[in-house]
Design an enzyme around this catalytic site. Structure first.
Site, PDB file in Angstrom:
ATOM      1  N   GLN A   1      -4.752  -1.922   9.873  1.00  0.00           N
ATOM      2  CA  GLN A   1      -4.456  -3.452   9.002  1.00  0.00           C
ATOM      3  C   GLN A   1      -5.375  -3.889  10.101  1.00  0.00           C
ATOM      4  O   GLN A   1      -4.504  -3.977  11.186  1.00  0.00           O
ATOM      5  CB  GLN A   1      -3.445  -2.831   9.010  1.00  0.00           C
ATOM      6  CG  GLN A   1      -2.699  -4.378   7.885  1.00  0.00           C
ATOM      7  CD  GLN A   1      -3.335  -4.368   6.124  1.00  0.00           C
ATOM      8  OE1 GLN A   1      -3.697  -2.876   5.840  1.00  0.00           O
ATOM      9  NE2 GLN A   1      -4.020  -5.189   5.650  1.00  0.00           N
TER      10      GLN A   1
ATOM     11  N   ASP B   1     -10.957   3.300   3.908  1.00  0.00           N
ATOM     12  CA  ASP B   1     -11.191   1.236   4.400  1.00  0.00           C
ATOM     13  C   ASP B   1     -13.087   0.983   4.130  1.00  0.00           C
ATOM     14  O   ASP B   1     -13.347  -0.030   3.779  1.00  0.00           O
ATOM     15  CB  ASP B   1     -11.060   0.675   5.293  1.00  0.00           C
ATOM     16  CG  ASP B   1      -9.284   0.016   5.216  1.00  0.00           C
ATOM     17  OD1 ASP B   1      -9.113  -0.704   4.296  1.00  0.00           O
ATOM     18  OD2 ASP B   1      -9.129  -0.039   6.128  1.00  0.00           O
TER      19      ASP B   1
ATOM     20  N   LYS C   1       0.948  -0.880  -0.249  1.00  0.00           N
ATOM     21  CA  LYS C   1      -0.169  -0.008   0.269  1.00  0.00           C
ATOM     22  C   LYS C   1       0.978   0.761   0.384  1.00  0.00           C
ATOM     23  O   LYS C   1       0.692   2.589  -0.935  1.00  0.00           O
ATOM     24  CB  LYS C   1      -1.057   0.127   1.357  1.00  0.00           C
ATOM     25  CG  LYS C   1      -1.700  -0.753   0.817  1.00  0.00           C
ATOM     26  CD  LYS C   1      -3.361  -1.411   2.157  1.00  0.00           C
ATOM     27  CE  LYS C   1      -3.832  -2.456   1.952  1.00  0.00           C
ATOM     28  NZ  LYS C   1      -4.401  -1.987   3.286  1.00  0.00           N
TER      29      LYS C   1
HETATM   30  N1  L34 Z   1      -7.527  -2.853   7.847  1.00  0.00           N
HETATM   31  N2  L34 Z   1      -6.953  -4.380   6.733  1.00  0.00           N
HETATM   32  C1  L34 Z   1      -7.723  -3.155   6.402  1.00  0.00           C
HETATM   33  N3  L34 Z   1      -7.809  -2.686   4.998  1.00  0.00           N
HETATM   34  C2  L34 Z   1      -7.859  -4.193   4.049  1.00  0.00           C
HETATM   35  O1  L34 Z   1      -8.343  -3.511   3.146  1.00  0.00           O
HETATM   36  C3  L34 Z   1      -7.444  -5.347   4.516  1.00  0.00           C
HETATM   37  N4  L34 Z   1      -7.262  -6.058   3.934  1.00  0.00           N
HETATM   38  C4  L34 Z   1      -7.368  -6.965   3.799  1.00  0.00           C
HETATM   39  C5  L34 Z   1      -6.323  -7.478   5.271  1.00  0.00           C
HETATM   40  N5  L34 Z   1      -6.627  -7.106   6.172  1.00  0.00           N
HETATM   41  C6  L34 Z   1      -7.098  -5.427   6.153  1.00  0.00           C
HETATM   42  C7  L34 Z   1      -6.835  -6.041   2.934  1.00  0.00           C
HETATM   43  O2  L34 Z   1      -5.279  -4.889   2.387  1.00  0.00           O
HETATM   44  C8  L34 Z   1      -6.815  -7.670   2.344  1.00  0.00           C
HETATM   45  N6  L34 Z   1      -5.996  -6.873   2.544  1.00  0.00           N
HETATM   46  C9  L34 Z   1      -5.016  -7.402   0.941  1.00  0.00           C
HETATM   47  C10 L34 Z   1      -3.912  -6.585   0.600  1.00  0.00           C
HETATM   48  C11 L34 Z   1      -3.260  -6.920  -0.893  1.00  0.00           C
HETATM   49  C12 L34 Z   1      -3.146  -8.121  -0.670  1.00  0.00           C
HETATM   50  C13 L34 Z   1      -4.084  -8.594  -0.242  1.00  0.00           C
HETATM   51  C14 L34 Z   1      -4.340  -8.742   0.591  1.00  0.00           C
HETATM   52  C15 L34 Z   1      -2.386  -7.703  -2.786  1.00  0.00           C
HETATM   53  O3  L34 Z   1      -1.773  -7.102  -2.584  1.00  0.00           O
HETATM   54  N7  L34 Z   1      -2.376  -9.327  -2.068  1.00  0.00           N
HETATM   55  C16 L34 Z   1      -1.044 -10.284  -3.422  1.00  0.00           C
HETATM   56  C17 L34 Z   1      -0.063 -10.778  -2.940  1.00  0.00           C
HETATM   57  C18 L34 Z   1       0.499 -10.171  -1.900  1.00  0.00           C
HETATM   58  C19 L34 Z   1       1.648 -10.899  -1.207  1.00  0.00           C
HETATM   59  O4  L34 Z   1       3.001 -10.843  -2.074  1.00  0.00           O
HETATM   60  O5  L34 Z   1       1.586 -11.881  -0.354  1.00  0.00           O
HETATM   61  C20 L34 Z   1      -2.500 -10.390  -4.662  1.00  0.00           C
HETATM   62  O6  L34 Z   1      -1.819 -11.045  -5.585  1.00  0.00           O
HETATM   63  O7  L34 Z   1      -2.249 -11.053  -4.538  1.00  0.00           O
END
Ligand code: L34
Length: 293
Positions: free
Chosen positions: A96, A119, A52
């Site tokens: 988060q 959020d 982020k």
């Molecule tokens: N407050 N908590 C708050 N806001 C959110 O919007 C979240 N979430 C969830 C968990 N807790 C939170 C996220 O940000 C899940 N989440 C989230 C954000 C980004 C990614 C996955 C979940 C992401 O970038 N995924 C990548 C791979 C990342 C890696 O390498 O681990 C993808 O390509 O899916």
């Protein structure tokens, strides 16, 4: 079968956002500023917040990550949030999740100024979303809606099954898809841990949104030929590689994908769309902010 490329779409939207940021700055306005509170050392949370931060930089936002140890008290966090709520230099504020067990996520979320709640977790914003008013929609459901829209996927009158009833994904997702809108106008069924005949219910679905956090839960026998499958799950499963884990979705991709019309991959599907939805909300907060205009 078409693999929905969340990574590519997110990149395109980021370009649009960065153009808008340039316009704001040309008008003499400050760059939007996102503050993220990160508690403890959860590996996945570290990764997501790190992404982020990088995203913010890419589009020209300012970003600050405030780190707290997992022994921080609820009172201390509430005090910090109070300060940020009234700090005119802060556009958007996220905490988060998950938080350590001794901290009430509800109390923390309720303490965030709804105007900075990018959020979309605050009850005021959830209420606005449910009644179809303009608001900050929570990032994952909003990212999925955007993905369906970008690929012009038909939703009107479709049977949609949402697996999972969390406040941050399942429930808002079910609500949005039932609204009179595009994407929307679906007949939605929400399944959860107490649902009976989950396989049979899924097998009727035109669209499946899997958000249980249960690796490879959705198998080929649960999916109708031609269905659209959106995989929200992202679990770190132990593996014999340099990280010691691999990312696994809620869908058994290899066997399910061949039956689908559209499917999201993990990673590269919903995750990047979640992050770009957060950027969109932060830009929206900046535009709405009285203190910055
Ligand atoms: N407050 N908590 C708050 N806001 C959110 O919007 C979240 N979430 C969830 C968990 N807790 C939170 C996220 O940000 C899940 N989440 C989230 C954000 C980004 C990614 C996955 C979940 C992401 O970038 N995924 C990548 C791979 C990342 C890696 O390498 O681990 C993808 O390509 O899916």
């Amino acid at each position: 079968m078409i693999v929905l490329d969340g990574k590519k779409i997110a990149q395109e939207i980021k370009k649009e956002i960065s153009e808008e940021v340039k316009t704001l700055i040309a008008q003499g306005k400050p760059a939007p500023h996102l503050v993220a509170i990160l508690v403890g050392n959860d590996g996945a949370s570290e990764t997501y917040v790190g992404h982020k931060e990088k995203d913010c930089k890419e589009v020209g936002f300012r970003s600050t990550v405030l780190r707290f140890s997992d022994s921080v008290s609820q009172e201390e966090l509430l005090l910090e949030i109070n300060k940020l709520n009234t700090d005119s230099d802060v556009t958007g504020l996220i905490v988060q999740l998950p938080l350590p067990a001794h901290i009430s996520e509800e109390k923390i979320i309720e303490s965030i100024n709804p105007d900075k709640d990018v959020d979309g977790f605050h009850p005021v914003n959830v209420g606005r979303m449910v009644t179809g008013l303009p608001t900050f929609v929570s990032a994952t459901p909003d990212g999925i809606i955007e993905l369906l829209k970008k690929y012009s996927i038909e939703t009107s009158g479709k049977n949609c099954v949402v697996l999972g009833r969390s406040n941050i994904v399942g429930r808002p997702m079910a609500n949005l898809l039932s609204q009179k809108a595009y994407p929307g106008d679906c007949t939605v069924t929400v399944c959860h841990s107490r649902t009976r005949n989950i396989k049979e219910i899924c097998a009727q679905a035109d669209i499946i949104i899997a958000a249980l956090g249960s690796p490879e839960f959705v198998t080929a026998d649960m999916v109708k030929e031609g269905a659209v499958v959106i995989d929200v799950g992202i679990t770190r499963v132990k593996a014999d590689n340099k990280n010691g884990f691999r990312l696994t979705g809620d869908v058994k991709f290899d066997e399910v994908s061949v039956k689908t019309s559209y499917i999201t991959p993990v990673p590269g599907g919903v995750g990047p769309m979640t992050r770009v939805a957060l950027l969109k909300n932060t830009l929206k907060a900046a535009k709405l902010s009285k203190s910055q205009f």
